[in-house]
Design a protein around this motif. Structure first.
Motif, PDB file in Angstrom:
ATOM      1  N   GLU A 322       0.819  -1.206   0.000  1.00  0.00           N
ATOM      2  CA  GLU A 322       0.000   0.000   0.000  1.00  0.00           C
ATOM      3  C   GLU A 322       0.855   1.259   0.000  1.00  0.00           C
ATOM      4  O   GLU A 322       0.509   2.251  -0.639  1.00  0.00           O
ATOM      5  N   LEU A 326       1.120   4.125  -2.921  1.00  0.00           N
ATOM      6  CA  LEU A 326       1.041   5.554  -2.626  1.00  0.00           C
ATOM      7  C   LEU A 326       2.219   6.295  -3.253  1.00  0.00           C
ATOM      8  O   LEU A 326       2.067   7.401  -3.789  1.00  0.00           O
ATOM      9  N   THR A 330       2.202   9.306  -5.885  1.00  0.00           N
ATOM     10  CA  THR A 330       2.926  10.535  -5.582  1.00  0.00           C
ATOM     11  C   THR A 330       3.835  10.924  -6.742  1.00  0.00           C
ATOM     12  O   THR A 330       3.885  12.092  -7.150  1.00  0.00           O
ATOM     13  N   GLY A 485      -0.018  11.257   1.986  1.00  0.00           N
ATOM     14  CA  GLY A 485      -1.313  10.606   1.850  1.00  0.00           C
ATOM     15  C   GLY A 485      -1.544   9.682   3.023  1.00  0.00           C
ATOM     16  O   GLY A 485      -0.863   9.780   4.048  1.00  0.00           O
ATOM     17  N   VAL A 487      -2.984   5.523   4.358  1.00  0.00           N
ATOM     18  CA  VAL A 487      -3.379   4.131   4.142  1.00  0.00           C
ATOM     19  C   VAL A 487      -4.315   3.765   5.280  1.00  0.00           C
ATOM     20  O   VAL A 487      -3.902   3.747   6.447  1.00  0.00           O
TER      21      VAL A 487
END
Length: 533
Positions: A322, A326, A330, A485, A487
């Motif tokens: 995960e 991400l 990005t 971000g 998760v």
């Protein structure tokens, strides 16, 4: 910085509208019916300012106009600590003189004699930073007696700049350099700090209280310290900004040590501009060159852009699928903003991992003995080990002090084998960054700052093998974590690193990355992850 440089920096930020360097961020409360409780009500300031999103330039502009006082701002933070901190246990104590400090700042503002960007701004300090008027314990009952005789150098700089020392933040005891399997965020003095996003998850690193307090908007900025990862990992895991400066930019004097070869204090904030302004005060060196080139003043006042910037992405898939996904997203967003992103793997990482810990053991024995000699309580590492054996309160989460015992038996720093080890560490760590940046013509190397926060568990300890912080930490080069971000509600940071004394350039790049990713969101204080992951 000189006072003239600080004043110029503040004026330039306000005039240029650089408070926009941190994106406008609406606070996001829980939707009706969402898992867990809604986040606590946001403390409102005059003219609708929000403690979650307000920046130092905005605060200073209003203080200059007389529409805000430091007293009102400080009271707002004190009220928020009282209302919110019981959920996360990040603030050990507030200063009994905080409102007096704020009143003095208000008087300076009324006279037009403000001392710079931090005058009247509430700051939390990690509890390993000496303050003469509050205890400094490093989380240990062994130091819980009388405060130190004097302030740390960086505290003197903050006071001289007019900052309001709001209080002390909890931390991982002895900066996580006591037990083989410690639990980050726990100390015998302060108990366990929780991650504000999901309360049963860990805040990471030894600057855990500083980061969690910022995520919960309990201070405008905070000071953390790092030997390897203890600013940037908690910043990433708590969804805030953390800057580990180049070694030597911030004085080590008056800070409970691990290693003079790697230790540094640094700023933590909810946006890059506030971190840069705090560094301008913390720094023991003038970051604005006489010719005005390549200094912090230029870096934070010119409009930042990603167009043409070259960033090397060190993916670190070991942190999980995960997180890797991400990072893919990005990289795509940075490329869409005009950056060139290439994948890299800095060399020598296995050797750095092999050498760093034994070197730190020798350095800790030397440096902690020197520090303890300045304080009441145990006079050296041997007495500290005995203290922990005879005080049950030191064993309420984990009992081990294996690192202390190994350090006591480690070769002295005069040993030729140790000296060769530290020399090789310095050489390989600097080459790992310098050679990678030169080969690809990079402005910075980027990597994930942290995995999603693990469940706090005293019996198991941390699950924190996070290699991204090591090259810059060992080299003494700057690194910067900005929110990338989440998760499953758990924040992940993007770690940026660059060459020695490129702090200003890195902060400018970080501000541009921060605007592009716009990844910050307010915590919801969920009791556990809604996915159960």
């Amino acid at each position: 910085m000189s006072r003239r440089s600080i004043a110029a920096l503040t004026a330039a930020l306000v005039a240029a509208g650089l408070m926009a360097a941190a994106p406008a961020r609406p606070a996001r409360a829980a939707e009706p019916g969402a898992d867990g409780p809604a986040r606590p009500a946001t403390e409102r300031l005059p003219h609708g300012m929000d403690l979650d999103t307000v920046t130092i330039p905005e605060l200073q502009a209003r203080m200059e106009r007389g529409s805000l006082t430091s007293s009102a701002l400080t009271r707002a933070y004190l009220r928020r600590i009282e209302a919110v901190d019981p959920k996360i246990n990040a603030v050990l104590r507030t200063s009994p003189t905080a409102l007096r400090q704020a009143a003095a700042s208000d008087a300076r503002h009324r006279r037009g004699a403000a001392r710079g960007p931090l005058d009247g701004i509430p700051v939390l300090l990690k509890d390993n930073v000496n303050t003469h008027d509050m205890p400094t314990t490093a989380g240990s009952l062994a130091l819980a007696g009388a405060p130190p005789d004097t302030d740390a150098d960086l505290v003197r700089r903050l006071r001289a700049a007019g900052a309001v020392i709001l209080g002390k933040a909890n931390m991982s005891e002895w900066a996580n350099f006591r037990a083989a399997r410690p639990t980050s965020g726990w100390s015998a003095v302060g108990g366990q700090t929780n991650n504000p996003y999901v309360l049963d998850r860990n805040p990471c690193g030894s600057s855990s209280g500083s980061a969690a307090a910022l995520a919960a908007s309990l201070a405008q900025v905070a000071v953390g310290t790092e030997t390897d990862g203890s600013i940037v990992c908690p910043a990433g895991m708590n969804g805030v900004v953390g800057h580990k400066p180049s070694l030597g930019l911030v004085s080590q004097s008056g800070i409970v040590p691990i290693s003079a070869e790697q230790d540094t204090a640094g700023p933590m904030a909810r946006n890059v501009i506030d971190a840069a302004l705090t560094l301008s005060v913390l720094s023991a060196h003038d970051l604005v060159r006489a010719d005005g080139a390549s200094g912090l003043l230029d870096a934070v006042t010119r409009p930042g852009t990603l167009r043409g910037k070259r960033i090397g992405l060190w993916r670190l898939p070991s942190l999980g699928r995960e997180v890797d996904e991400l990072m893919t997203g990005t990289a795509a967003r940075l490329r869409a903003a005009g950056a060139v992103v290439v994948e890299v793997t800095p060399p020598y990482q296995d050797r750095l991992a092999e050498l760093e810990f034994p070197a730190l053991l020798s350095e800790f024995h030397r440096d902690i003995d020197a520090y303890l000699a300045t304080r009441g309580g145990p006079r050296d590492l041997a007495e500290l080990i005995e203290f922990n054996r005879t005080h049950p309160g030191e064993r309420t989460c984990f009992a081990g002090q294996e690192l202390f015992e190994q350090a006591l038996a480690a070769p002295p720093t005069t040993d030729p084998g140790y000296r060769a080890m530290r020399a090789e560490l310095k050489d390989l760590s600097q080459r790992s960054i310098d050679e990678t940046m030169a080969e690809y013509g990079l402005d910075a190397i980027a990597s994930p700052a942290n995995p999603p926060a693990w469940t706090t568990d005293c019996a198991r300890g941390d699950n924190d093998v996070i290699p991204s912080s090591t090259p810059a930490a060992v080299a003494g080069y700057p690194s910067l974590s900005v929110p990338a971000g989440s998760v499953n509600e758990l924040p992940v940071g993007l770690l940026l690193m660059a060459g020695d004394r490129q702090d200003g350039e890195l902060l400018a790049l970080g501000a541009a990355v921060e605007r592009r990713l716009d990844a910050w969101r307010a915590p919801r204080y969920l009791p556990t992850s809604p996915t159960g992951a």
